[in-house]
Design an enzyme around this catalytic site. Structure first.
Site, PDB file in Angstrom:
ATOM      1  N   ILE A   1      16.342  -3.460  -2.256  1.00  0.00           N
ATOM      2  CA  ILE A   1      17.161  -3.026  -3.366  1.00  0.00           C
ATOM      3  C   ILE A   1      16.483  -1.696  -3.877  1.00  0.00           C
ATOM      4  O   ILE A   1      16.887  -1.297  -4.989  1.00  0.00           O
ATOM      5  CB  ILE A   1      17.472  -4.029  -4.370  1.00  0.00           C
ATOM      6  CG1 ILE A   1      16.146  -4.576  -4.946  1.00  0.00           C
ATOM      7  CG2 ILE A   1      18.265  -5.287  -3.755  1.00  0.00           C
ATOM      8  CD1 ILE A   1      16.370  -5.600  -5.933  1.00  0.00           C
ATOM      9  N   GLY A   2      15.662  -1.167  -3.255  1.00  0.00           N
ATOM     10  CA  GLY A   2      15.014  -0.071  -3.461  1.00  0.00           C
ATOM     11  C   GLY A   2      13.540  -0.067  -3.867  1.00  0.00           C
ATOM     12  O   GLY A   2      12.689   0.580  -4.029  1.00  0.00           O
TER      13      GLY A   2
ATOM     14  N   ILE B   1      -2.512  -6.429  -4.184  1.00  0.00           N
ATOM     15  CA  ILE B   1      -1.665  -5.174  -4.119  1.00  0.00           C
ATOM     16  C   ILE B   1      -1.558  -4.819  -2.509  1.00  0.00           C
ATOM     17  O   ILE B   1      -1.956  -4.125  -1.825  1.00  0.00           O
ATOM     18  CB  ILE B   1      -1.729  -3.987  -4.947  1.00  0.00           C
ATOM     19  CG1 ILE B   1      -2.122  -4.484  -6.397  1.00  0.00           C
ATOM     20  CG2 ILE B   1      -0.746  -3.159  -4.854  1.00  0.00           C
ATOM     21  CD1 ILE B   1      -0.777  -5.361  -6.889  1.00  0.00           C
TER      22      ILE B   1
ATOM     23  N   LYS C   1       1.611   2.282  -2.746  1.00  0.00           N
ATOM     24  CA  LYS C   1       2.536   3.474  -3.303  1.00  0.00           C
ATOM     25  C   LYS C   1       3.769   2.740  -3.870  1.00  0.00           C
ATOM     26  O   LYS C   1       4.102   3.121  -4.846  1.00  0.00           O
ATOM     27  CB  LYS C   1       2.916   4.066  -2.044  1.00  0.00           C
ATOM     28  CG  LYS C   1       1.679   4.964  -1.635  1.00  0.00           C
ATOM     29  CD  LYS C   1       2.096   6.036  -1.024  1.00  0.00           C
ATOM     30  CE  LYS C   1       0.945   7.377  -0.842  1.00  0.00           C
ATOM     31  NZ  LYS C   1       1.211   8.388   0.262  1.00  0.00           N
TER      32      LYS C   1
ATOM     33  N   GLY D   1       4.498 -11.558  -6.879  1.00  0.00           N
ATOM     34  CA  GLY D   1       5.490 -10.399  -7.347  1.00  0.00           C
ATOM     35  C   GLY D   1       5.383  -9.699  -8.638  1.00  0.00           C
ATOM     36  O   GLY D   1       4.365 -10.300  -9.477  1.00  0.00           O
TER      37      GLY D   1
ATOM     38  N   GLU E   1       9.694  -8.213 -12.027  1.00  0.00           N
ATOM     39  CA  GLU E   1       9.972  -8.198 -13.216  1.00  0.00           C
ATOM     40  C   GLU E   1       8.968  -8.065 -14.446  1.00  0.00           C
ATOM     41  O   GLU E   1       9.151  -7.591 -15.456  1.00  0.00           O
ATOM     42  CB  GLU E   1      10.175  -9.844 -13.334  1.00  0.00           C
ATOM     43  CG  GLU E   1      10.936 -10.561 -12.101  1.00  0.00           C
ATOM     44  CD  GLU E   1      12.288  -9.964 -11.928  1.00  0.00           C
ATOM     45  OE1 GLU E   1      13.203  -9.695 -12.744  1.00  0.00           O
ATOM     46  OE2 GLU E   1      12.824  -9.807 -10.526  1.00  0.00           O
TER      47      GLU E   1
END
Ligand SMILES: Cc1cc2nc3c(=O)[nH]c(=O)nc-3n(C[C@H](O)[C@H](O)[C@H](O)COP(=O)(O)OP(=O)(O)OC[C@H]3O[C@@H](n4cnc5c(N)ncnc54)[C@H](O)[C@@H]3O)c2cc1C
Ligand code: SF4
Lengths: 326, 721
Positions: free
Chosen positions: B472-473, B611, B615, B684, B687
């Protein structure tokens, strides 16, 4: 959007003949008109594109500067003569809309742009300006952006332009061409107050064309400032804007021009405050006094009472900047 | 010594470039509405202009006669959607009730509800014809103002929403320091760049292809299959690129089902793209939520009591719920905690999740309240948080899988220059502006779901990875490529291809809830490991760890080698509490006369495990911070409750931040792996990038001005006087 015809006359005569017919509408940059057509707020049968007319020039005249009606907002803002002689105008223009819009928007179109009142834009809502007699949706509705001066029972909308606030302060003149000839209007007489005819934004007749504006020379270039207070840093209409221009000599204000945006149906010249400033020392105390004077007669609605405080604060702030005190 | 060394944090690698970056900036990436199918027709709605009542008459004659019109559907003539009749709801409601069914009867449940759908041979002609539909209504009294019906709020069904109590939260007698404060988050409307769009193309009587803006091609496939009583395989859903979704494409909305219905009826492909104003009335929003926080503490800043109550709006026909108060149960070590969550129906379209869903709303209240308490105690807000740090999960007593929140506080504080913050508000002024610092933290559950990935080594040496997940981007394709390249060391990134966004690919869950890097990443990792093993078996003993795959395939005379792996988290996870954390720091300046707020600096720190894709992770943090700034300073969907209609349903009047509002944003990562969640140790971060940001801004504004704004957004008018 309703289907419509489109013509692009080669000369002024052709334009004047075309706009004399009912159901026609001039289109310049289209950045306001097309939007309103998409919303069904305006529904012309025929668009008259004036972009072939030679009205794009900005040129010096004996007592000032002539700006053609088709000069782009970005072009005027970047023009060297404008920047040197009337930096206030350049500042006001760059405070408006976005770079993309300023590249399309013309001087004439900017003057003719319609209010951003949301009830005017939504055809499912009442609005005396769009549909006379249906009532004013904003008066008892959401009126955070609305007028505190010069409104009427019928309409409390504000004129959304930044450019026009500067032009009103700079004593500009509007050049108008009709089929019977040319006429000149003081810029401050161009836009109207709503009164009982809120459907009329200004005093241009349906069959007339704006060809340009003229700004007389002045001594304000050193001390002018356009302040725009808005909800985000760019690309938002003014909550309050102030065009302030001062002629200061030896710390004393020789002459002053002040106009406010976001407060009335037309650019709001603050002549009483200008008078008060004349001959006074250029100090914050003077400016605060002028700001208080300027606010006489202001009246707020449910959501815009903050303007009664924001407006004088902004006047003081703009004058302080213009005077170079910050 | 540098902070990095102090904490023994591995330096971040550069990370790979966005694999689809070039496609996006050159316009080659195709979004749902950009597909062309021969014989395309266009759908446009005519919408209700009343808020509640029934359609008395609806005249579609003029619309039907308008040029280019193929059909006009209303409740009078729309064919029944088979799945609607059996009670099988085509799009699952978020909690209780049922989604709106379009064109089934004459009732109007909210303003802007479609009452007719025009299909024409061009968008412009359909738009014009829709304007000719004339409806007359019988109006009934309506209520759209949630603030007026907060007293009618009720606890939603189900154990997740029952009142929560630990200890004796309401026992205030002996508490030395008390705080009670109410907070309001208004309606924040979904306004991603890409509008909701669908192309429905029936290729046979019982088969169709759908190009859709969706966060989950599989869930859209199932929703449409159910609605039209088809085997799921007969519905092919494609969403290769999504231009921002943030939650608004988690569901299959009623208008999408209507487009599929219309395409079947007119026997031509139908394209439906919502207009910006329709977006406000159709694809959900962050619901208006009133909250109250009560805190009790000792004089030295130990929390003793904490009660968090939230009341939020939902629609009259569907219960929408979210985890607004949940964070309060475990964020701080406090013995006596209570949470209450209620919803109240109003006559609007149904809300939906919006980035950092309920948690972002809840964190605004909780993290402001903690700041208010710090102020009351005359204590540094970070110090107060550290004193109440939860070492184990106070809600369930479990250990945290990993938690580096204290490190995150420190990293952010160092970077922003927290030592320059004055605890007394309104004490710093520069160039006529008041300067203030603020911080706020965020938290979101970190888990791992089930996903299936097919990994294929092709004869040309390209490693092809396939699964139905959407991007979704956020950069899913990039992160997955990076994960695969870390297993298949030696294969250049340019030889790894990640194929996504198609329902015919192996199943992955819907993109949402910050789960995809962990879930799909875990499956990509596992599939790559399995494929490597398969190669090792093929080669037999003595093979190298980095064989020449092209040569191996050639030698063994096989065209390609593939594995399909379904994987999910392990059961050990259940013994731990797993969360991602964020800490946001901002420096603001506020003009004392005009009330204008400008953000000078932002530092956002994420504690979200390893991570994997630096980027795109950085971009996530920056995007979340910007969303949080919008929420804090400008976003608000305003309804004129007399009419029940939005008065700012466009991007000129519904403000989101523009470039000029956003300073350089520093994204920092703790970057310590959490291997309990998945083999990459990644959690994640979509959020948490937003959760807590609006509190950080509000706290900074307070520090600058001494004014505590408890009702978002913090517009200039609220800071005057
Ligand atoms: C999102 C958005 C944000 C904006 N923000 C701002 C802002 O912050 N500040 C601001 O000042 N403005 C703002 N604008 C408005 C913008 O300045 C106007 O849209 C623009 O100036 C209109 O010029 P145009 O040439 O495109 O006019 P058009 O849209 O072509 O025409 C507008 C009207 O002027 C008439 N007209 C045009 N030229 C002539 C002429 N020579 N003689 C007679 N009538 C004529 C047309 O008939 C039409 O009625 C914004 C616009 C948008 C869309
Ligand atoms: S203020 Fe003017 S433009 Fe707005 S609703 Fe009232 S009449 Fe219409």
């Amino acid at each position: 959007m309703k289907q419509f015809q489109y013509v692009r006359p080669a000369n002024q005569q052709g334009v004047l003949a075309a706009i004399a017919q009912p159901g026609t509408k001039i289109i310049a940059g289209g950045s306001n008109l097309v939007d309103l057509m998409k919303h069904g707020v305006m529904a012309p049968d025929k668009l008259v594109d004036i972009n072939k007319l030679p009205l794009r020039n900005i040129s010096g005249i004996s007592n000032g500067l002539h700006i053609g009606a088709l000069a782009l907002n970005s072009q005027v803002a970047e023009d060297q003569q404008v920047k040197t002689k009337f930096p206030l105008l350049s500042q006001a223009l760059t405070a408006g809309a976005s770079a993309q819009l300023r590249n399309m928007a013309t001087v004439g179109g900017n003057m003719m742009q319609r209010t951003r009142c949301p009830y005017f834009y939504d055809t499912a809502m009442p609005c005396n300006k769009r549909a006379p007699g249906t009532g004013c949706g904003a008066k008892e509705g959401f009126n955070r952006m609305h007028a505190i001066f010069g409104f009427s029972d019928k309409c409390i909308a504000v004129h959304p332009s930044d450019m026009c606030i500067a032009l009103a302060a700079l004593d500009a003149t509007v050049l108008i061409q009709g089929r019977k000839g040319t006429r000149h209007l003081k810029f401050t007489d161009f836009h109207r107050l709503p009164g009982t005819t809120p459907e009329l934004d200004n005093n241009l007749a349906k069959d007339e064309l704006i060809t340009g504006v003229e700004i007389p020379n002045n001594n304000f270039a050193q001390h002018s400032y356009y302040l725009k207070v808005r909800d985000r840093a760019s690309y938002a209409f003014a909550l309050i804007s102030v065009a302030a221009a001062l002629d200061i000599q030896n710390g004393i204000i020789k002459d002053a021009r002040l106009a406010m945006g976001g407060v009335a149906h037309k650019p709001w010249r603050l002549t009483t405050a200008e008078q008060l400033l004349k001959g006074k020392p250029a100090t914050v105390a003077t400016f605060e006094q002028a700001a208080q004077t300027a606010m006489q007669g202001a009246k707020a609605f449910k959501d815009n009472a903050f303007k009664l405080q924001m407006a004088p604060a902004s006047i003081t702030e703009a004058l302080t900047h213009a005077a170079g005190l910050v | 010594m540098k902070q990095q060394e102090l904490l023994n944090i591995p330096p971040l690698t550069e990370g790979i470039d966005r694999v689809d970056g070039r496609l996006k900036v050159t316009g080659a990436a195709k979004y749902a509405a950009e597909f062309e199918v021969p014989g395309m027709t266009y759908a446009v709605f005519a919408n209700s202009t009343i808020t509640k009542g029934t359609i008395k008459t609806i005249d579609t004659k003029a619309a039907e006669r308008a040029p280019g019109v193929l059909a006009v559907f209303t409740y009078l003539n729309a064919p029944k959607v088979p799945g609607y009749q059996t009670g099988g709801d085509p799009s699952k409601p978020p909690s209780g009730g049922g989604p709106l069914k379009l064109f089934v009867d004459n009732t109007v449940k909210y303003n802007g509800q479609p009452v007719a759908m025009v299909i024409a041979d061009s968008f412009e002609r359909a738009t014009y014809a829709a304007s000719l539909v004339k409806a007359e209504y019988t109006k009934e009294p309506h209520q759209t103002d949630t603030s007026k019906v907060l007293d009618k709020a009720a606890t939603p069904k189900g154990p997740r929403f029952a009142d929560y109590k630990r200890g004796t939260p309401d026992d205030w007698q002996s508490v030395p320091v008390k705080l009670e404060a109410e907070y309001v988050v208004p309606i924040d409307v979904h306004n991603p760049m890409e509008l909701s769009a669908i192309i429905a193309h029936w290729t046979a009587d019982d088969k169709l292809t759908v190009y859709d803006k969706t966060q989950g091609v599989k869930s859209t496939q199932n929703a449409i299959a159910q609605a039209f009583k088809l085997p799921p395989d007969n519905v092919q859903v494609t969403a290769k690129f999504v231009g921002g979704a943030f939650g608004n494409a988690l569901r299959t909305w009623p208008h999408e089902i209507a487009a599929v219905m219309a395409a079947k009826q007119v026997k031509r492909p139908v394209k439906l793209v919502l207009t910006r104003d329709m977006q406000f009335y159709t694809v959900g929003y962050r619901p208006y939520t009133w909250q109250k926080i009560n805190i009790g503490a000792t004089a030295d800043g130990k929390l003793t009591n904490l009660v968090h109550e939230a009341r939020a709006q939902t629609s009259s026909f569907e219960e929408f719920t979210e985890g607004t108060v949940n964070m309060t149960r475990f964020m701080y070590a406090c013995p006596n905690v209570g949470t209450i969550y209620k919803i109240t129906p109003v006559d609007v379209n149904t809300p939906t999740w919006m980035r950092g869903p309920g948690e972002a709303t809840g964190a605004f209240a909780l993290e402001c309240a903690i700041d208010e308490l710090a102020d009351k105690l005359n204590m540094d807000p970070i110090e107060l948080r550290v004193r109440n740090h939860a070492d184990t999960d106070p809600e369930n007593g479990k250990p945290f899988s990993t938690k580096y929140l204290k490190e995150a506080y420190q990293m952010g504080a160092d970077k922003i220059g927290w030592q320059n913050r004055k605890s007394k508000p309104r004490s710093v002024q520069e160039d006529g502006w008041l300067i203030g610092y603020g911080m706020g933290s965020g938290v979101f559950g970190a888990g791992r779901g089930r996903a299936t990935v097919k990994a294929t080594m092709q004869s040309d040496g390209v490693l092809l990875l396939q699964t139905s997940v959407t991007d979704i981007g956020v950069g899913t394709g990039t992160a997955m490529t990076q994960i695969a390249s870390e297993v298949f060391t030696g294969i250049p990134v340019s030889k790894i291809k990640f194929e996504l966004g198609d329902s015919s690919l192996p199943p992955s869950p819907t993109q949402g809830g910050s789960m995809i890097t962990s879930t799909v990443g875990g499956a990509v990792h596992d599939a790559c490991v399995a494929l490597k093993e398969k190669f090792q078996q093929l080669i037999g003993n003595g093979g190298t760890d980095k064989p020449d795959y092209i040569q191996v395939l050639k030698d063994k005379n096989i065209p390609q080698l593939d594995v399909t792996i379904t994987s999910s988290g392990n059961s050990e996870m259940r013994n731990f509490s797993s969360y991602s954390y964020s800490v946001h720091f901002v420096q603001v300046k506020v003009h004392p006369k005009t009330g204008v707020v400008r953000i000078n600096k932002v530092v956002s720190v994420a504690d979200s495990g390893h991570i994997v894709s630096p980027k795109t992770a950085r971009s996530q943090v920056i995007g979340g911070a910007i969303g949080g700034i919008g929420m804090a300073l400008m976003e608000e969907g305003v309804i004129d409750h007399r009419f029940g209609r939005y008065v700012n349903a466009d991007l000129a009047n519904y403000h989101v931040p523009v470039h000029a509002d956003i300073p350089h944003i520093e994204a920092l990562f703790v970057n310590k792996p959490d291997y309990k969640v998945n083999p990459m140790g990644a959690k994640g971060m979509g959020e948490i990038a937003l959760i807590g940001m609006s509190a950080a801004v509000a706290n900074a504004v307070y520090n600058a001005t001494g004014k505590r704004v408890r009702e978002l957004p913090i517009t200039p008018d609220k800071l005057l006087g």
